[in-house]
Design a protein around this motif. Sequence first.
Motif, mmCIF file in Angstrom:
data_model
loop_
_atom_site.group_PDB
_atom_site.id
_atom_site.type_symbol
_atom_site.label_atom_id
_atom_site.label_comp_id
_atom_site.label_asym_id
_atom_site.label_seq_id
_atom_site.Cartn_x
_atom_site.Cartn_y
_atom_site.Cartn_z
ATOM 1 N N LEU A 118 0.863 -1.175 0.000
ATOM 2 C CA LEU A 118 0.000 0.000 0.000
ATOM 3 C C LEU A 118 0.897 1.222 0.000
ATOM 4 C CD1 LEU A 118 -2.587 -1.075 2.740
ATOM 5 C CD2 LEU A 118 -2.702 -1.408 0.260
ATOM 6 N N THR A 119 0.548 2.217 -0.808
ATOM 7 C CA THR A 119 1.333 3.439 -0.865
ATOM 8 C C THR A 119 0.424 4.630 -0.597
ATOM 9 O OG1 THR A 119 0.995 3.778 -3.237
ATOM 10 C CG2 THR A 119 2.903 2.455 -2.585
ATOM 11 N N ALA A 120 1.014 5.699 -0.147
ATOM 12 C CA ALA A 120 0.260 6.937 0.079
ATOM 13 C C ALA A 120 1.166 8.106 -0.239
ATOM 14 C CB ALA A 120 -0.211 7.017 1.530
ATOM 15 N N ARG A 121 0.547 9.151 -0.749
ATOM 16 C CA ARG A 121 1.259 10.409 -1.001
ATOM 17 C C ARG A 121 0.596 11.471 -0.148
ATOM 18 N NH1 ARG A 121 1.535 12.331 -6.376
ATOM 19 N NH2 ARG A 121 -0.688 11.957 -6.434
ATOM 20 N N VAL A 122 1.386 12.111 0.718
ATOM 21 C CA VAL A 122 0.870 13.080 1.679
ATOM 22 C C VAL A 122 1.712 14.346 1.591
ATOM 23 C CG1 VAL A 122 0.414 13.506 4.137
ATOM 24 C CG2 VAL A 122 0.178 11.184 3.214
ATOM 25 N N ARG A 123 1.057 15.483 1.647
ATOM 26 C CA ARG A 123 1.815 16.745 1.661
ATOM 27 C C ARG A 123 2.692 16.791 2.902
ATOM 28 N NH1 ARG A 123 -1.560 21.889 -0.234
ATOM 29 N NH2 ARG A 123 0.054 22.127 -1.775
ATOM 30 N N ALA A 135 2.162 5.483 12.235
ATOM 31 C CA ALA A 135 1.617 4.699 13.353
ATOM 32 C C ALA A 135 0.887 3.453 12.862
ATOM 33 C CB ALA A 135 0.687 5.568 14.198
ATOM 34 N N ALA A 136 0.389 3.481 11.626
ATOM 35 C CA ALA A 136 -0.326 2.337 11.054
ATOM 36 C C ALA A 136 0.619 1.346 10.371
ATOM 37 C CB ALA A 136 -1.387 2.818 10.068
ATOM 38 N N GLY A 137 1.930 1.552 10.511
ATOM 39 C CA GLY A 137 2.885 0.587 9.973
ATOM 40 C C GLY A 137 3.498 0.933 8.633
ATOM 41 N N TYR A 138 3.265 2.127 8.128
ATOM 42 C CA TYR A 138 3.882 2.575 6.879
ATOM 43 C C TYR A 138 5.276 3.113 7.199
ATOM 44 C CZ TYR A 138 -0.707 2.378 4.613
ATOM 45 O OH TYR A 138 -1.906 1.960 4.106
ATOM 46 N N HIS A 139 6.134 3.134 6.193
ATOM 47 C CA HIS A 139 7.438 3.766 6.331
ATOM 48 C C HIS A 139 7.612 4.777 5.198
ATOM 49 C CE1 HIS A 139 8.414 0.470 3.538
ATOM 50 N NE2 HIS A 139 9.312 1.296 3.052
ATOM 51 N N THR A 149 6.088 10.191 0.275
ATOM 52 C CA THR A 149 5.560 8.908 -0.168
ATOM 53 C C THR A 149 5.813 7.896 0.933
ATOM 54 O OG1 THR A 149 5.962 9.447 -2.488
ATOM 55 C CG2 THR A 149 5.621 7.119 -1.945
ATOM 56 N N LEU A 150 4.710 7.254 1.362
ATOM 57 C CA LEU A 150 4.775 6.269 2.440
ATOM 58 C C LEU A 150 4.348 4.915 1.889
ATOM 59 C CD1 LEU A 150 3.001 8.938 4.273
ATOM 60 C CD2 LEU A 150 4.860 7.869 5.523
ATOM 61 N N VAL A 151 4.918 3.843 2.426
ATOM 62 C CA VAL A 151 4.655 2.492 1.915
ATOM 63 C C VAL A 151 4.445 1.539 3.090
ATOM 64 C CG1 VAL A 151 5.617 0.571 0.572
ATOM 65 C CG2 VAL A 151 6.101 2.920 -0.096
#
Length: 154
Positions: A118-123, A135-139, A149-151
């Motif tokens: 799972l990936t996320a892009r956050v400002r 906190a949900a386990g992304y790095h 960019t978090l994964v």
Amino acid sequence: MTGDLALRPATAEDAERLLTWRNEPATRAASLSTDEIDLPTHRAWLAARLRDPDCRLLIVEHDDEPVGQVRLDRGGADGATAEVSIGLAAAARGRGVGTRALRLLEEPARAWPEVRALTARVRTGNAASVRAFLAAGYHERDRADDVVTLVREL
């Protein structure tokens, strides 16, 4: 925020609620796209998302009350990743709901056996969201152009 937290599939009946959350000024300020969206544009977008087999749009409910949304968009050349987005109602922010909702996403993501991450892009200025993802386990994978960019590997 203690109590039961659950995810349910979004429906067309959620259109106005989703739009209200999306157009809330603090949400727009933290989003990658800061433009306000009108109802007809939003309804068309929602209808497309609900039909798209590569999208899972879910309503976050706390004690059976809608408090936000999370979305998975499957992509990548081999469909091995799903991009995550999240938006919460103002009253649900700062109470751990985002982190808990992000953790619940693992189950719907596993419905796509080929998805491995799972990936996320956050400002970068959206520190609360970055903290929730961590906190949900992304790095953190990288930072570029004001975006983190978090994964999270599945």
